[in-house]
Write an enzyme that holds these catalytic residues in place. Structure first.
Site, PDB file in Angstrom:
ATOM      1  N   ASP A   1       0.867  -1.347  -0.090  1.00  0.00           N
ATOM      2  CA  ASP A   1       0.079   0.066  -0.164  1.00  0.00           C
ATOM      3  C   ASP A   1       0.930   1.304   0.183  1.00  0.00           C
ATOM      4  OD1 ASP A   1      -2.330   1.367   0.001  1.00  0.00           O
ATOM      5  OD2 ASP A   1      -2.549   1.352   2.111  1.00  0.00           O
TER       6      ASP A   1
ATOM      7  N   TYR B   1       1.458   5.800  -0.570  1.00  0.00           N
ATOM      8  CA  TYR B   1       0.843   7.021   0.189  1.00  0.00           C
ATOM      9  C   TYR B   1       1.163   8.157  -0.724  1.00  0.00           C
ATOM     10  CZ  TYR B   1       0.585   9.576   4.574  1.00  0.00           C
ATOM     11  OH  TYR B   1       0.388  10.305   5.682  1.00  0.00           O
TER      12      TYR B   1
ATOM     13  N   HIS C   1      -3.693  14.049   1.013  1.00  0.00           N
ATOM     14  CA  HIS C   1      -4.007  13.058   2.026  1.00  0.00           C
ATOM     15  C   HIS C   1      -2.920  13.128   2.996  1.00  0.00           C
ATOM     16  CE1 HIS C   1      -5.303   9.654   4.160  1.00  0.00           C
ATOM     17  NE2 HIS C   1      -4.037   8.965   3.940  1.00  0.00           N
TER      18      HIS C   1
ATOM     19  N   ARG D   1      -0.003  14.641  13.528  1.00  0.00           N
ATOM     20  CA  ARG D   1       1.425  15.383  13.962  1.00  0.00           C
ATOM     21  C   ARG D   1       1.300  16.749  14.138  1.00  0.00           C
ATOM     22  NH1 ARG D   1       2.928  11.803   9.792  1.00  0.00           N
ATOM     23  NH2 ARG D   1       3.579  13.597   8.777  1.00  0.00           N
TER      24      ARG D   1
ATOM     25  N   GLU E   1     -10.263   4.063   3.703  1.00  0.00           N
ATOM     26  CA  GLU E   1      -9.483   4.709   2.710  1.00  0.00           C
ATOM     27  C   GLU E   1      -9.664   4.163   1.279  1.00  0.00           C
ATOM     28  OE1 GLU E   1      -5.258   5.351   5.421  1.00  0.00           O
ATOM     29  OE2 GLU E   1      -5.203   3.714   3.941  1.00  0.00           O
TER      30      GLU E   1
ATOM     31  N   GLU F   1      -9.377   3.916  -2.293  1.00  0.00           N
ATOM     32  CA  GLU F   1      -8.054   3.758  -3.104  1.00  0.00           C
ATOM     33  C   GLU F   1      -8.267   3.182  -4.509  1.00  0.00           C
ATOM     34  OE1 GLU F   1      -4.431   2.167  -0.860  1.00  0.00           O
ATOM     35  OE2 GLU F   1      -5.349   2.893   0.945  1.00  0.00           O
TER      36      GLU F   1
ATOM     37  N   ASP G   1      -9.019   0.182   1.902  1.00  0.00           N
ATOM     38  CA  ASP G   1      -7.917  -0.240   3.000  1.00  0.00           C
ATOM     39  C   ASP G   1      -8.215   0.268   4.143  1.00  0.00           C
ATOM     40  OD1 ASP G   1      -5.652  -1.576   3.628  1.00  0.00           O
ATOM     41  OD2 ASP G   1      -4.445   0.134   3.836  1.00  0.00           O
TER      42      ASP G   1
ATOM     43  N   ARG H   1      -7.964   4.063  13.254  1.00  0.00           N
ATOM     44  CA  ARG H   1      -6.979   5.294  13.355  1.00  0.00           C
ATOM     45  C   ARG H   1      -6.142   5.312  14.920  1.00  0.00           C
ATOM     46  NH1 ARG H   1      -5.504   6.066   8.636  1.00  0.00           N
ATOM     47  NH2 ARG H   1      -7.513   6.753   6.937  1.00  0.00           N
TER      48      ARG H   1
ATOM     49  N   GLN I   1      -3.684   2.725  14.846  1.00  0.00           N
ATOM     50  CA  GLN I   1      -2.509   3.455  14.363  1.00  0.00           C
ATOM     51  C   GLN I   1      -1.873   4.497  14.925  1.00  0.00           C
ATOM     52  OE1 GLN I   1      -4.043   5.128  10.414  1.00  0.00           O
ATOM     53  NE2 GLN I   1      -2.073   5.570   9.736  1.00  0.00           N
TER      54      GLN I   1
ATOM     55  N   TYR J   1       2.415   3.540  15.158  1.00  0.00           N
ATOM     56  CA  TYR J   1       2.909   3.814  13.896  1.00  0.00           C
ATOM     57  C   TYR J   1       4.280   4.553  14.085  1.00  0.00           C
ATOM     58  CZ  TYR J   1       2.057   8.725  12.690  1.00  0.00           C
ATOM     59  OH  TYR J   1       1.873  10.060  12.659  1.00  0.00           O
TER      60      TYR J   1
ATOM     61  N   LYS K   1      -3.784  -1.511  10.285  1.00  0.00           N
ATOM     62  CA  LYS K   1      -4.166  -1.678   8.957  1.00  0.00           C
ATOM     63  C   LYS K   1      -4.414  -3.044   8.555  1.00  0.00           C
ATOM     64  CE  LYS K   1      -3.280   2.582   7.295  1.00  0.00           C
ATOM     65  NZ  LYS K   1      -3.983   3.442   6.445  1.00  0.00           N
TER      66      LYS K   1
ATOM     67  N   THR L   1      -8.354  -5.562   3.946  1.00  0.00           N
ATOM     68  CA  THR L   1      -8.587  -4.702   2.769  1.00  0.00           C
ATOM     69  C   THR L   1      -9.558  -5.329   1.879  1.00  0.00           C
ATOM     70  OG1 THR L   1      -5.996  -4.292   3.102  1.00  0.00           O
ATOM     71  CG2 THR L   1      -6.983  -4.048   0.827  1.00  0.00           C
TER      72      THR L   1
ATOM     73  N   THR M   1      -4.616   6.427   0.002  1.00  0.00           N
ATOM     74  CA  THR M   1      -5.715   7.167   0.015  1.00  0.00           C
ATOM     75  C   THR M   1      -5.877   8.323  -0.952  1.00  0.00           C
ATOM     76  OG1 THR M   1      -6.036   6.798   2.323  1.00  0.00           O
ATOM     77  CG2 THR M   1      -7.433   8.560   1.368  1.00  0.00           C
TER      78      THR M   1
ATOM     79  N   GLU N   1      -9.969  12.584   7.696  1.00  0.00           N
ATOM     80  CA  GLU N   1      -9.990  13.946   6.909  1.00  0.00           C
ATOM     81  C   GLU N   1     -11.407  14.513   6.700  1.00  0.00           C
ATOM     82  OE1 GLU N   1      -7.138  13.843   3.389  1.00  0.00           O
ATOM     83  OE2 GLU N   1      -7.712  11.604   3.452  1.00  0.00           O
TER      84      GLU N   1
END
Length: 374
Positions: A100, A102, A107, A116, A168, A170, A199, A203, A206, A210, A219, A223, A309, A323
């Site tokens: 997968d 990114y 996104h 963050r 997500e 995708e 996917d 959250r 994660q 992560y 994750k 899927t 995503t 989001e």
């Protein structure tokens, strides 16, 4: 007008009342049985169409893919058709490995700001290489498979079912011809076709796990992929120039290849809540495949790599609910009057997409759907 006419003809695997899995293509609201066509020698593919998955056909390579498709187009009016309502659709190919990526700048920047907030949205390496991670092939499931709410560590001393279950939206690319150190220019020689991907993501799991190594249990639980693999030939009318990239990528990522003008739609319990635009993805599928194999890693028949995503700059173009609701702080209102921040048990999410066909009229990529179970 149908989105599944002779310009499209996506491949899938279906079964009827006898339970035998057969390869077919979708035409309108029916499936054309290709296994019977090859059994009667109307189509010659070395027995590949008489298998219970697409893997043998996908391993044959571009010349044979083109020959089979041309023959199917020619014979379509005469082939045995089974109504979609009378069949069960299955995972169309045996998944060898799953990666997968990114690759949406919008996104990645949004997720960075949410998870963050004290650091830049995009990390310094993001515009130098396609970021990705290896997922679990064994938890890739076909559309319609129920999704069990996963459990994990949500924080120090806090274990339990996720409270922030997400999606997500995708686009996935299915490898047919094996290879290693694949050039961007050779993308179409190795990739058989395209599927839609959800996917699913937990959250809270994660966010706690992560850093520093990236996605893991948040994750790996599920899927979902659409049951139809749209061949690259059907998407010739959707090719668009790659997005501008600055700085200029490393040599092995050039030329960048082309983007795809795909229009996605995300439905939450029947309400369309977002419309992600795939044409705005920063890294192209060809660059993803080149990066995946540049270190000498090989790809096999049945490998699946997904775009990551798909999100545009507007809130209504977000491909994840993280989001769309800004981490649940700004819930969306559904048509039934209810509001949602993240997925509740019993919720159903469906992701669909269309693309311009060779003549400009749209074709369909089908849909990938799943319902959350406790």
């Amino acid at each position: 007008m149908t989105l599944f006419d002779l310009r499209n003809l996506p491949y899938g695997v279906f079964s009827g009342p006898d339970g035998v899995r057969r390869i077919g293509v979708r035409l309108g609201d029916a499936v054309l049985d290709l296994s019977r066509a090859e059994s009667s020698e109307l189509i010659l593919a070395g027995g590949a169409l008489c298998r219970p998955s697409l893997n043998v056909l996908m391993s044959l390579g571009r010349p044979q893919w083109t020959a089979v498709r041309d023959r199917v187009v020619e014979l379509a009016p005469t082939l045995a058709a089974v109504p979609l309502e009378d069949v069960e659709l299955h995972l169309p190919f045996e998944v060898a490995d799953y990666v997968d990526f990114y690759s949406s700048e919008h996104h990645a920047a949004n997720v960075g700001r949410i998870l963050r907030p004290d650091r830049p949205g995009l990390l310094p390496n993001w515009k130098h290489l396609p970021i990705g991670y290896h997922g679990r092939a064994g938890t890739v499931v076909v559309s319609g498979t129920p999704i069990d709410r996963p459990a994990g560590q949500l924080g120090p001393g806090d274990f339990g079912p996720t409270r922030r279950l997400d999606v997500e939206a995708e686009v996935g690319f299915v490898v047919g011809l094996p290879g290693r150190r694949i050039r961007t220019a050779d993308f179409a020689e190795h990739v058989f076709g395209v599927v839609l991907v959800n996917d699913w993501s937990a959250r809270d799991i994660q966010a706690f796990e992560y850093q520093p190594l990236g996605p893991f249990l948040g994750k790996s639980f599920a899927t979902s992929v659409s049951p139809w693999v749209v061949p690259l030939e059907a998407l010739s009318g959707a090719l668009v120039p790659a997005a501008a990239q600055e700085p200029v990528p490393a040599g092995y990522l050039m030329p960048p290849g082309e983007g795809l003008d795909l229009s996605l739609a995300v439905e939450w319990n029947g309400t369309v809540v977002s419309s992600p635009p795939f044409a705005q993805m920063y890294w192209t599928p060809a660059q993803q495949l080149a990066h995946l194999t540049v270190n000498g890693a090989s790809v096999r028949t049945g490998d699946l790599f997904a775009s990551g995503t798909v999100s545009g700059p507007a809130r209504g173009e977000a491909g994840s609910f993280l989001e769309l609701t800004w981490n649940g702080l700004e819930p969306v209102k559904l048509d039934d009057g209810s509001t949602r921040g993240f997925l509740q048990d019993g919720d159903t999410v469906t992701i669909s997409a269309t693309a311009p066909g060779p003549d400009g009229r749209p074709i369909g990529l089908g849909a990938v759907s799943g319902t959350v179970c406790p």
